[in-house]
Design a protein around this motif. Structure first.
Motif, PDB file in Angstrom:
ATOM      1  N   ILE A 171       0.839  -1.204   0.000  1.00 41.81           N
ATOM      2  CA  ILE A 171       0.000   0.000   0.000  1.00 41.81           C
ATOM      3  C   ILE A 171       0.874   1.253   0.000  1.00 41.81           C
ATOM      4  O   ILE A 171       0.627   2.196  -0.762  1.00 41.81           O
ATOM      5  N   ALA A 172       1.896   1.274   0.851  1.00 42.99           N
ATOM      6  CA  ALA A 172       2.798   2.426   0.883  1.00 42.99           C
ATOM      7  C   ALA A 172       3.496   2.600  -0.466  1.00 42.99           C
ATOM      8  O   ALA A 172       3.634   3.729  -0.960  1.00 42.99           O
ATOM      9  N   GLU A 173       3.925   1.493  -1.073  1.00 42.72           N
ATOM     10  CA  GLU A 173       4.594   1.586  -2.365  1.00 42.72           C
ATOM     11  C   GLU A 173       3.627   2.046  -3.456  1.00 42.72           C
ATOM     12  O   GLU A 173       4.014   2.782  -4.369  1.00 42.72           O
ATOM     13  N   LEU A 174       2.360   1.635  -3.355  1.00 38.50           N
ATOM     14  CA  LEU A 174       1.359   2.076  -4.323  1.00 38.50           C
ATOM     15  C   LEU A 174       1.156   3.586  -4.246  1.00 38.50           C
ATOM     16  O   LEU A 174       1.101   4.275  -5.279  1.00 38.50           O
ATOM     17  N   VAL A 175       1.011   4.120  -3.036  1.00 42.61           N
ATOM     18  CA  VAL A 175       0.825   5.560  -2.872  1.00 42.61           C
ATOM     19  C   VAL A 175       2.003   6.316  -3.481  1.00 42.61           C
ATOM     20  O   VAL A 175       1.823   7.298  -4.223  1.00 42.61           O
ATOM     21  N   ARG A 185       1.998   1.251 -15.356  1.00 41.78           N
ATOM     22  CA  ARG A 185       1.036   0.150 -15.481  1.00 41.78           C
ATOM     23  C   ARG A 185       1.224  -0.875 -14.367  1.00 41.78           C
ATOM     24  O   ARG A 185       0.733  -1.999 -14.454  1.00 41.78           O
ATOM     25  N   ARG A 186       1.926  -0.453 -13.308  1.00 46.79           N
ATOM     26  CA  ARG A 186       2.221  -1.369 -12.194  1.00 46.79           C
ATOM     27  C   ARG A 186       1.582  -0.897 -10.885  1.00 46.79           C
ATOM     28  O   ARG A 186       2.041  -1.274  -9.801  1.00 46.79           O
ATOM     29  N   HIS A 187       0.526  -0.117 -10.981  1.00 47.40           N
ATOM     30  CA  HIS A 187      -0.177   0.340  -9.771  1.00 47.40           C
ATOM     31  C   HIS A 187      -1.083  -0.790  -9.284  1.00 47.40           C
ATOM     32  O   HIS A 187      -2.291  -0.810  -9.542  1.00 47.40           O
ATOM     33  N   ILE A 188      -0.505  -1.738  -8.605  1.00 48.67           N
ATOM     34  CA  ILE A 188      -1.206  -2.974  -8.224  1.00 48.67           C
ATOM     35  C   ILE A 188      -0.888  -3.322  -6.777  1.00 48.67           C
ATOM     36  O   ILE A 188       0.239  -3.135  -6.318  1.00 48.67           O
ATOM     37  N   PHE A 189      -1.896  -3.818  -6.057  1.00 46.16           N
ATOM     38  CA  PHE A 189      -1.594  -4.583  -4.848  1.00 46.16           C
ATOM     39  C   PHE A 189      -2.383  -5.869  -4.876  1.00 46.16           C
ATOM     40  O   PHE A 189      -3.443  -5.970  -5.477  1.00 46.16           O
ATOM     41  N   GLU A 190      -1.828  -6.878  -4.226  1.00 44.23           N
ATOM     42  CA  GLU A 190      -2.237  -8.261  -4.424  1.00 44.23           C
ATOM     43  C   GLU A 190      -2.332  -8.973  -3.083  1.00 44.23           C
ATOM     44  O   GLU A 190      -1.488  -8.776  -2.206  1.00 44.23           O
ATOM     45  N   GLY A 191      -3.340  -9.830  -2.929  1.00 46.38           N
ATOM     46  CA  GLY A 191      -3.486 -10.610  -1.711  1.00 46.38           C
ATOM     47  C   GLY A 191      -3.214 -12.087  -1.879  1.00 46.38           C
ATOM     48  O   GLY A 191      -3.125 -12.819  -0.885  1.00 46.38           O
ATOM     49  N   TRP A 192      -3.081 -12.551  -3.127  1.00 41.02           N
ATOM     50  CA  TRP A 192      -3.002 -13.988  -3.403  1.00 41.02           C
ATOM     51  C   TRP A 192      -1.562 -14.467  -3.312  1.00 41.02           C
ATOM     52  O   TRP A 192      -0.863 -14.613  -4.307  1.00 41.02           O
ATOM     53  N   ASN A 193      -1.117 -14.706  -2.095  1.00 41.19           N
ATOM     54  CA  ASN A 193       0.228 -15.223  -1.854  1.00 41.19           C
ATOM     55  C   ASN A 193       0.153 -16.743  -1.816  1.00 41.19           C
ATOM     56  O   ASN A 193      -0.253 -17.344  -0.816  1.00 41.19           O
TER      57      ASN A 193
END
Length: 323
Positions: A171-175, A185-193
């Motif tokens: 989240i911090a890296e996205l902001v 094109r890399r504004h992504i966060f993901e939960g599927w680990n």
């Protein structure tokens, strides 16, 4: 089949209330969905692949009006995710029960005790040790969002790896990325680990978020792999719109759209009464969400920062949760 389900005609796009796309999807699944067995044993009617779009300009917020959506519970859950916490204790203390059924089910199976939800939650609040043992959900959502684990080779033994004390805060890296490189094109966060799915009480349903900046507006796309259309999705679309609004404020952008993509979109067979009641109702109104304060960080919002207005939903429709 209920007459109301048979007689409702498609609504023209130019005059549609935002909620018709949800109701039309519900009708399509209930009348034409594939009947399937599922993990819970309840059974569903399902289709694969669906999209809904919600305009967020002028403080619009996609809160369903054909039944009451308890938006404060969804907002409290989102704020909890952003803390990285994985224990239900802070939620229960705020009167949010949406995650209790999974640890409660585990406790009952492990101990054989037929404790009811209220008694279980009372013990979670009163006893920190009990909460630590029985209230944790494993590395779900917020843990992955704010502390995705990273392993690095041990210098003296390259074949061995150790976990860094702190993982990646997506989240911090996205902001930072939205602020400094809006065209990415890399504004992504993901939960599927994948490596940690078996430790989660429930693998993430709303799993992948991507964002797009154009003309000073922030649009967000959510891909949701498993979509309980009757109970879960109304919360999910509000929560996704909420985080778009929070990110837009933090990055000095205007809100654009929420695009919701569903994978396995389903209605549980024991939700007939809910479905038929909701499909007999007409949506109305234009709910708005105001954010009354701009915190210094995406992690500093409080429930008091959010105010919903012009929301006059029809009555709540109860239905069982499939665990």
């Amino acid at each position: 089949m209920d007459i109301a389900l048979q007689s409702r005609a498609p609504h023209q796009a130019q005059s549609r209330h935002f909620e018709w796309q949800y109701l039309d999807l519900m009708k399509q699944i209930w009348t034409h969905g594939h009947e399937r067995s599922d993990r819970t044993g309840v059974g569903t009617r399902s289709l694969f692949g669906a999209t809904m779009r919600f305009e967020l300009s002028d403080n619009a917020i996609p809160l369903l009006t054909t039944k009451r959506v308890y938006w404060k519970a969804a907002a409290r859950e989102m704020l909890w995710f952003l803390t990285g916490d994985t224990n239900i204790r802070p939620l229960v203390a705020q009167g949010v029960h949406i995650w209790t059924d999974w640890p409660l089910d585990s406790y009952r199976k492990a101990t054989g005790e037929e404790i009811d939800r209220d008694a279980f939650e009372a013990r979670i609040i009163a006893d920190a040790d009990f909460a630590e043992r029985w209230g944790d959900l494993g590395p779900v959502y917020g843990k992955q969002w704010t502390d995705w684990p990273v392993y690095e080779p041990v210098d003296a033994e390259p074949s061995l790896f150790r976990k860094r004390p702190k993982g990646i805060n997506q989240i911090a890296e996205l902001v930072e990325s939205l602020r400094t490189n809006p065209g990415s094109r890399r504004h992504i966060f993901e939960g599927w680990n994948v490596a940690e799915l078996d430790r989660m009480a429930l693998p993430p349903c709303h799993k992948t978020y991507q964002f797009f900046v154009a003309d000073g507006k922030l649009t967000g796309l959510l891909y949701q792999r498993s979509c309980d259309l009757a109970l879960g999705v109304p919360f999910n679309i509000f929560s996704a719109a909420l985080i778009i609004r929070m990110l837009a404020q933090q990055c000095d952008l205007e809100p654009g759209e929420l695009i919701w993509n569903g994978g396995d979109v389903h209605l549980y067979l024991n939700h007939r009464e809910l479905v038929e009641t909701q499909l007999s109702r007409e949506p109305h109104g234009a709910p708005r969400l105001d954010i009354v304060r701009q915190p210094d960080s995406i992690f500093d919002y409080r429930i008091e920062d959010f105010e919903v207005r012009d929301y006059t939903p029809q009555s709540h429709i109860a239905a069982p949760v499939a665990v």
